[in-house]
Write a protein that holds these residues in place. Structure first.
Motif, PDB file in Angstrom:
ATOM      1  N   GLN A  10      -6.739  53.287 120.470  1.00 48.05           N
ATOM      2  CA  GLN A  10      -8.063  53.348 119.860  1.00 48.05           C
ATOM      3  C   GLN A  10      -9.130  52.695 120.736  1.00 48.05           C
ATOM      4  O   GLN A  10     -10.266  53.139 120.750  1.00 48.05           O
ATOM      5  CB  GLN A  10      -8.044  52.653 118.487  1.00 48.05           C
ATOM      6  CG  GLN A  10      -7.038  53.239 117.527  1.00 48.05           C
ATOM      7  CD  GLN A  10      -7.299  54.709 117.241  1.00 48.05           C
ATOM      8  OE1 GLN A  10      -8.389  55.074 116.792  1.00 48.05           O
ATOM      9  NE2 GLN A  10      -6.324  55.551 117.513  1.00 48.05           N
ATOM     10  N   SER A  11      -8.733  51.629 121.452  1.00 48.32           N
ATOM     11  CA  SER A  11      -9.670  50.985 122.379  1.00 48.32           C
ATOM     12  C   SER A  11      -8.895  50.391 123.542  1.00 48.32           C
ATOM     13  O   SER A  11      -7.717  50.043 123.418  1.00 48.32           O
ATOM     14  CB  SER A  11     -10.507  49.907 121.677  1.00 48.32           C
ATOM     15  OG  SER A  11      -9.693  48.814 121.310  1.00 48.32           O
ATOM     16  N   HIS A  14     -12.137  46.503 129.481  1.00 47.45           N
ATOM     17  CA  HIS A  14     -12.265  46.500 130.946  1.00 47.45           C
ATOM     18  C   HIS A  14     -11.084  45.800 131.625  1.00 47.45           C
ATOM     19  O   HIS A  14     -10.656  46.215 132.708  1.00 47.45           O
ATOM     20  CB  HIS A  14     -13.585  45.852 131.372  1.00 47.45           C
ATOM     21  CG  HIS A  14     -14.785  46.631 130.931  1.00 47.45           C
ATOM     22  ND1 HIS A  14     -15.057  47.903 131.378  1.00 47.45           N
ATOM     23  CD2 HIS A  14     -15.786  46.313 130.065  1.00 47.45           C
ATOM     24  CE1 HIS A  14     -16.150  48.347 130.812  1.00 47.45           C
ATOM     25  NE2 HIS A  14     -16.623  47.411 130.005  1.00 47.45           N
ATOM     26  N   GLU A  17      -8.342  48.224 131.754  1.00 48.93           N
ATOM     27  CA  GLU A  17      -8.622  49.215 132.794  1.00 48.93           C
ATOM     28  C   GLU A  17      -8.240  48.675 134.168  1.00 48.93           C
ATOM     29  O   GLU A  17      -7.612  49.367 134.968  1.00 48.93           O
ATOM     30  CB  GLU A  17     -10.121  49.586 132.785  1.00 48.93           C
ATOM     31  CG  GLU A  17     -10.541  50.403 131.600  1.00 48.93           C
ATOM     32  CD  GLU A  17     -12.035  50.741 131.615  1.00 48.93           C
ATOM     33  OE1 GLU A  17     -12.400  51.745 130.991  1.00 48.93           O
ATOM     34  OE2 GLU A  17     -12.823  50.011 132.256  1.00 48.93           O
ATOM     35  N   TRP A  22      -6.283  52.825 134.481  1.00 42.68           N
ATOM     36  CA  TRP A  22      -6.824  53.930 133.689  1.00 42.68           C
ATOM     37  C   TRP A  22      -8.207  53.536 133.178  1.00 42.68           C
ATOM     38  O   TRP A  22      -8.457  52.375 132.887  1.00 42.68           O
ATOM     39  CB  TRP A  22      -5.935  54.212 132.470  1.00 42.68           C
ATOM     40  CG  TRP A  22      -4.573  54.733 132.768  1.00 42.68           C
ATOM     41  CD1 TRP A  22      -3.424  54.007 132.871  1.00 42.68           C
ATOM     42  CD2 TRP A  22      -4.189  56.082 132.951  1.00 42.68           C
ATOM     43  NE1 TRP A  22      -2.360  54.822 133.117  1.00 42.68           N
ATOM     44  CE2 TRP A  22      -2.797  56.109 133.176  1.00 42.68           C
ATOM     45  CE3 TRP A  22      -4.898  57.293 132.977  1.00 42.68           C
ATOM     46  CZ2 TRP A  22      -2.102  57.289 133.404  1.00 42.68           C
ATOM     47  CZ3 TRP A  22      -4.197  58.458 133.195  1.00 42.68           C
ATOM     48  CH2 TRP A  22      -2.818  58.455 133.408  1.00 42.68           C
ATOM     49  N   ARG A  23      -9.094  54.518 133.022  1.00 44.96           N
ATOM     50  CA  ARG A  23     -10.374  54.272 132.360  1.00 44.96           C
ATOM     51  C   ARG A  23     -10.183  54.510 130.862  1.00 44.96           C
ATOM     52  O   ARG A  23      -9.321  55.280 130.442  1.00 44.96           O
ATOM     53  CB  ARG A  23     -11.452  55.197 132.920  1.00 44.96           C
ATOM     54  CG  ARG A  23     -11.814  54.874 134.371  1.00 44.96           C
ATOM     55  CD  ARG A  23     -13.028  55.640 134.880  1.00 44.96           C
ATOM     56  NE  ARG A  23     -13.132  57.017 134.411  1.00 44.96           N
ATOM     57  CZ  ARG A  23     -12.539  58.079 134.997  1.00 44.96           C
ATOM     58  NH1 ARG A  23     -11.802  57.927 136.064  1.00 44.96           N
ATOM     59  NH2 ARG A  23     -12.710  59.285 134.488  1.00 44.96           N
ATOM     60  N   GLU A  24     -10.986  53.854 130.064  1.00 52.19           N
ATOM     61  CA  GLU A  24     -10.849  53.951 128.606  1.00 52.19           C
ATOM     62  C   GLU A  24     -10.874  55.408 128.131  1.00 52.19           C
ATOM     63  O   GLU A  24     -10.040  55.819 127.327  1.00 52.19           O
ATOM     64  CB  GLU A  24     -11.948  53.147 127.899  1.00 52.19           C
ATOM     65  CG  GLU A  24     -11.789  53.187 126.381  1.00 52.19           C
ATOM     66  CD  GLU A  24     -12.816  52.338 125.653  1.00 52.19           C
ATOM     67  OE1 GLU A  24     -12.476  51.854 124.559  1.00 52.19           O
ATOM     68  OE2 GLU A  24     -13.947  52.188 126.154  1.00 52.19           O
ATOM     69  N   GLU A  25     -11.783  56.189 128.691  1.00 54.26           N
ATOM     70  CA  GLU A  25     -11.893  57.589 128.234  1.00 54.26           C
ATOM     71  C   GLU A  25     -10.656  58.420 128.586  1.00 54.26           C
ATOM     72  O   GLU A  25     -10.414  59.471 127.995  1.00 54.26           O
ATOM     73  CB  GLU A  25     -13.170  58.256 128.753  1.00 54.26           C
ATOM     74  CG  GLU A  25     -13.342  58.249 130.251  1.00 54.26           C
ATOM     75  CD  GLU A  25     -14.089  57.020 130.782  1.00 54.26           C
ATOM     76  OE1 GLU A  25     -14.477  57.072 131.961  1.00 54.26           O
ATOM     77  OE2 GLU A  25     -14.271  56.043 130.057  1.00 54.26           O
ATOM     78  N   GLU A  26      -9.853  57.955 129.538  1.00 51.95           N
ATOM     79  CA  GLU A  26      -8.633  58.673 129.915  1.00 51.95           C
ATOM     80  C   GLU A  26      -7.468  58.383 128.967  1.00 51.95           C
ATOM     81  O   GLU A  26      -6.527  59.163 128.904  1.00 51.95           O
ATOM     82  CB  GLU A  26      -8.197  58.281 131.336  1.00 51.95           C
ATOM     83  CG  GLU A  26      -9.155  58.717 132.427  1.00 51.95           C
ATOM     84  CD  GLU A  26      -8.711  58.210 133.787  1.00 51.95           C
ATOM     85  OE1 GLU A  26      -8.411  59.072 134.661  1.00 51.95           O
ATOM     86  OE2 GLU A  26      -8.658  56.974 133.987  1.00 51.95           O
ATOM     87  N   VAL A  28      -7.870  56.763 125.488  1.00 55.33           N
ATOM     88  CA  VAL A  28      -8.146  56.762 124.051  1.00 55.33           C
ATOM     89  C   VAL A  28      -7.661  58.082 123.439  1.00 55.33           C
ATOM     90  O   VAL A  28      -7.917  59.157 123.974  1.00 55.33           O
ATOM     91  CB  VAL A  28      -9.642  56.521 123.763  1.00 55.33           C
ATOM     92  CG1 VAL A  28      -9.972  56.799 122.303  1.00 55.33           C
ATOM     93  CG2 VAL A  28     -10.025  55.090 124.115  1.00 55.33           C
ATOM     94  N   ARG A  30      -4.517  58.885 123.252  1.00 55.94           N
ATOM     95  CA  ARG A  30      -3.169  59.148 123.775  1.00 55.94           C
ATOM     96  C   ARG A  30      -2.211  58.066 123.294  1.00 55.94           C
ATOM     97  O   ARG A  30      -2.614  56.961 122.939  1.00 55.94           O
ATOM     98  CB  ARG A  30      -3.192  59.198 125.298  1.00 55.94           C
ATOM     99  CG  ARG A  30      -4.026  60.383 125.806  1.00 55.94           C
ATOM    100  CD  ARG A  30      -4.098  60.464 127.297  1.00 55.94           C
ATOM    101  NE  ARG A  30      -2.786  60.715 127.906  1.00 55.94           N
ATOM    102  CZ  ARG A  30      -2.571  60.723 129.214  1.00 55.94           C
ATOM    103  NH1 ARG A  30      -3.562  60.485 130.050  1.00 55.94           N
ATOM    104  NH2 ARG A  30      -1.372  60.952 129.695  1.00 55.94           N
TER     105      ARG A  30
END
Length: 170
Positions: A10-11, A14, A17, A22-26, A28, A30
């Motif tokens: 869900q979150s 940084h 990351e 991984w970046r958060e948008e990659e 969340v 999953r």
């Protein structure tokens, strides 16, 4: 890192990351098991299912050392603490991850140093045993021949010198 009761991320802050690559948008949406190597990856959903159906916690509320899986496939030694958050309409789990790579490297270095010291001590012991043997054999000859010479007729000066040799040899 926050996940829901199904293991979906869900979150991802940084620090996560930076640790995992991984970046958060990659990540969340999953499954959290993407951050775990085998055999933990295969077992994770079973653990969540067991917790959701029985309420028996094995990790929640405790900290432990585990291995994470970075985006590049490398392993991350880490300390993991998991907390439970009960919201009115959902259950969440928050994972607090600490990178312990440096500590693990230091422990490995200390183990290696201790093993090298043990090997050096064993080599020293072997060396001393060999040297003792190598010195003892000729020394026995010196003592034996000195004893034989002391049985002969000698001048006081010769007897004094041979007595000194015998005493030093012993």
């Amino acid at each position: 890192i926050t996940i829901d009761r199904h293991g979906l991320i869900q979150s991802f802050n940084h620090s996560a990351e930076r640790l995992f690559g991984w970046r958060e948008e990659e990540v969340v949406g999953r499954n959290i098991k993407m951050l775990m190597p085998e055999p933990y990856q295969s077992q994770h959903d079973g653990y969540l299912h067991n917790y959701n159906s029985t309420g028996t916690a094995k990790i929640i509320g405790t900290g432990r050392e585990v291995t994470g899986l970075r985006k590049d496939g490398s392993l991350l030694p880490m300390r993991l603490a998991v907390g439970r958050v009960d919201l009115p309409d959902e259950l969440l789990f928050v994972g607090f991850v600490t990178d312990i790579s440096e500590r693990k490297a230091l422990e490995a270095s200390l183990r290696e140093t201790a093993e090298r010291a043990e090997r050096a001590a064993a080599a020293k012991g072997t060396f001393l045993a060999n040297m003792s043997h190598e010195i003892r054999t000729p020394m026995n000859s010196i003592i034996g021949f000195t004893e034989l010479l002391l049985r002969d007729e000698l001048t006081p000066h010769q007897r004094h010198h041979l007595s000194t040799v015998r005493q030093s040899s012993r």
